[in-house]
Design a protein around this motif. Structure first.
Motif, PDB file in Angstrom:
ATOM      1  N   UNK A  13       0.819  -1.208   0.000  1.00 31.34           N
ATOM      2  CA  UNK A  13       0.000   0.000   0.000  1.00 31.34           C
ATOM      3  C   UNK A  13       0.857   1.263   0.000  1.00 31.34           C
ATOM      4  N   UNK A  14       2.047   1.150  -0.572  1.00 31.06           N
ATOM      5  CA  UNK A  14       2.940   2.289  -0.718  1.00 31.06           C
ATOM      6  C   UNK A  14       3.437   2.363  -2.154  1.00 31.06           C
ATOM      7  N   UNK A  15       3.620   3.572  -2.646  1.00 32.08           N
ATOM      8  CA  UNK A  15       4.148   3.774  -3.996  1.00 32.08           C
ATOM      9  C   UNK A  15       5.381   4.658  -3.909  1.00 32.08           C
ATOM     10  N   UNK A  16       6.463   4.194  -4.482  1.00 32.23           N
ATOM     11  CA  UNK A  16       7.709   4.954  -4.463  1.00 32.23           C
ATOM     12  C   UNK A  16       7.746   5.946  -5.615  1.00 32.23           C
ATOM     13  N   UNK A  17       8.202   7.156  -5.314  1.00 30.21           N
ATOM     14  CA  UNK A  17       8.391   8.194  -6.327  1.00 30.21           C
ATOM     15  C   UNK A  17       9.780   8.800  -6.129  1.00 30.21           C
ATOM     16  N   UNK A  18      10.658   8.662  -7.129  1.00 28.82           N
ATOM     17  CA  UNK A  18      11.961   9.303  -7.002  1.00 28.82           C
ATOM     18  C   UNK A  18      11.813  10.817  -7.113  1.00 28.82           C
ATOM     19  N   UNK A  19      12.578  11.525  -6.335  1.00 32.65           N
ATOM     20  CA  UNK A  19      12.511  12.979  -6.354  1.00 32.65           C
ATOM     21  C   UNK A  19      13.861  13.523  -6.816  1.00 32.65           C
ATOM     22  N   UNK A  34      11.460  24.480  -4.745  1.00 32.84           N
ATOM     23  CA  UNK A  34      10.652  23.460  -5.427  1.00 32.84           C
ATOM     24  C   UNK A  34      10.752  22.131  -4.683  1.00 32.84           C
ATOM     25  N   UNK A  35      11.968  21.732  -4.329  1.00 30.10           N
ATOM     26  CA  UNK A  35      12.173  20.469  -3.618  1.00 30.10           C
ATOM     27  C   UNK A  35      11.453  20.481  -2.274  1.00 30.10           C
ATOM     28  N   UNK A  36      11.541  21.600  -1.563  1.00 29.75           N
ATOM     29  CA  UNK A  36      10.847  21.711  -0.277  1.00 29.75           C
ATOM     30  C   UNK A  36       9.339  21.589  -0.463  1.00 29.75           C
ATOM     31  N   UNK A  37       8.813  22.268  -1.470  1.00 34.38           N
ATOM     32  CA  UNK A  37       7.372  22.236  -1.723  1.00 34.38           C
ATOM     33  C   UNK A  37       6.890  20.856  -2.120  1.00 34.38           C
ATOM     34  N   UNK A  38       7.655  20.159  -2.951  1.00 30.87           N
ATOM     35  CA  UNK A  38       7.277  18.818  -3.374  1.00 30.87           C
ATOM     36  C   UNK A  38       7.274  17.860  -2.184  1.00 30.87           C
ATOM     37  N   UNK A  39       8.311  17.934  -1.355  1.00 27.15           N
ATOM     38  CA  UNK A  39       8.382  17.083  -0.162  1.00 27.15           C
ATOM     39  C   UNK A  39       7.206  17.390   0.769  1.00 27.15           C
ATOM     40  N   UNK A  40       6.919  18.677   0.967  1.00 29.81           N
ATOM     41  CA  UNK A  40       5.787  19.062   1.822  1.00 29.81           C
ATOM     42  C   UNK A  40       4.464  18.554   1.258  1.00 29.81           C
ATOM     43  N   UNK A  41       4.313  18.594  -0.063  1.00 30.85           N
ATOM     44  CA  UNK A  41       3.078  18.122  -0.686  1.00 30.85           C
ATOM     45  C   UNK A  41       2.903  16.625  -0.478  1.00 30.85           C
ATOM     46  N   UNK A  59       9.024   8.545  -0.905  1.00 27.81           N
ATOM     47  CA  UNK A  59       9.924   9.192  -1.857  1.00 27.81           C
ATOM     48  C   UNK A  59      11.326   9.302  -1.295  1.00 27.81           C
ATOM     49  N   UNK A  60      12.247   9.466  -2.208  1.00 25.58           N
ATOM     50  CA  UNK A  60      13.631   9.698  -1.831  1.00 25.58           C
ATOM     51  C   UNK A  60      14.207  10.740  -2.769  1.00 25.58           C
ATOM     52  N   UNK A  61      14.858  11.720  -2.200  1.00 20.70           N
ATOM     53  CA  UNK A  61      15.499  12.756  -3.002  1.00 20.70           C
ATOM     54  C   UNK A  61      16.855  12.283  -3.500  1.00 20.70           C
ATOM     55  N   UNK A  62      17.189  12.759  -4.683  1.00 22.23           N
ATOM     56  CA  UNK A  62      18.532  12.577  -5.230  1.00 22.23           C
ATOM     57  C   UNK A  62      18.908  13.911  -5.866  1.00 22.23           C
ATOM     58  N   UNK A  63      19.955  14.521  -5.385  1.00 30.15           N
ATOM     59  CA  UNK A  63      20.360  15.842  -5.853  1.00 30.15           C
ATOM     60  C   UNK A  63      21.142  15.722  -7.164  1.00 30.15           C
ATOM     61  N   UNK A  64      20.573  16.272  -8.217  1.00 30.29           N
ATOM     62  CA  UNK A  64      21.222  16.224  -9.528  1.00 30.29           C
ATOM     63  C   UNK A  64      22.166  17.401  -9.752  1.00 30.29           C
ATOM     64  N   UNK A  87       6.845   5.144  -9.707  1.00 33.68           N
ATOM     65  CA  UNK A  87       5.590   5.411 -10.421  1.00 33.68           C
ATOM     66  C   UNK A  87       5.847   6.299 -11.628  1.00 33.68           C
ATOM     67  N   UNK A  88       6.660   7.305 -11.435  1.00 36.23           N
ATOM     68  CA  UNK A  88       7.009   8.256 -12.485  1.00 36.23           C
ATOM     69  C   UNK A  88       8.222   9.033 -12.028  1.00 36.23           C
ATOM     70  N   UNK A  89       8.760   9.841 -12.918  1.00 34.02           N
ATOM     71  CA  UNK A  89       9.900  10.680 -12.562  1.00 34.02           C
ATOM     72  C   UNK A  89       9.691  12.061 -13.179  1.00 34.02           C
TER      73      UNK A  89
END
Length: 146
Positions: A13-19, A34-41, A59-64, A87-89
């Motif tokens: 019942x969990x879906x992973x989304x790379x950030x 943007x990263x802060x807002x996405x994590x907060x959302x 989710x897990x962040x990866x700094x590009x 799920x998507x990127x």
């Protein structure tokens, strides 16, 4: 340092989304909010709504650093995480987006982007354009009517 790193999804019942974010590099002043807002959302949807239809977002962040090579490395490292894979990127970079257009269809992974589709890219049979215009229109109408 990542704002939020959540461990691998252990339940169905969990879906992973790379950030893929850019908290470092020349574009960090735009990337950090943007990263802060996405994590907060993602946290808001999980806490307020119990996820999406009962499925929690992990989710897990990866700094590009807004660098194409680092973005591809992040994609490769995170695409298979969680019980069902990503799920998507959202590449957040033109270079990363173009680098992933050949990889994502093979991996059966959705790329979301706002980059206009050029005539050359439109010839690629691996790209399918899905419009969100109707969805956005409904959201705007709903907000206006509240």
């Amino acid at each position: 340092m990542p704002l939020a790193v959540v461990g691998e999804a252990a339940a169905q019942n969990e879906q992973f989304i790379p950030s893929l974010v850019y908290r470092t590099g020349a574009y960090a002043p735009n990337g950090i909010p943007f990263a802060n807002g996405l994590a907060d959302y993602y946290k808001l949807v999980n806490e307020r709504d119990g996820g999406i239809n009962g499925v929690k977002i992990v989710f897990e962040e990866c700094d590009t650093g807004y660098a194409t090579d680092r973005g591809v490395e992040c994609y490769e490292r995170l695409k298979g995480k969680g019980p069902t894979g990503a799920a998507y990127v959202i590449p957040l970079s033109t270079g990363i987006t173009f680098a992933l257009t050949e990889k994502a269809p093979i991996d059966k992974l959705i790329i979301t982007t706002t980059i206009p589709l050029t005539a050359e890219r439109a010839k690629c049979q691996k790209i399918v354009v899905l419009s969100v215009a109707r969805l956005l229109g409904q959201a705007i109408r709903s907000i206006h009517e509240e």
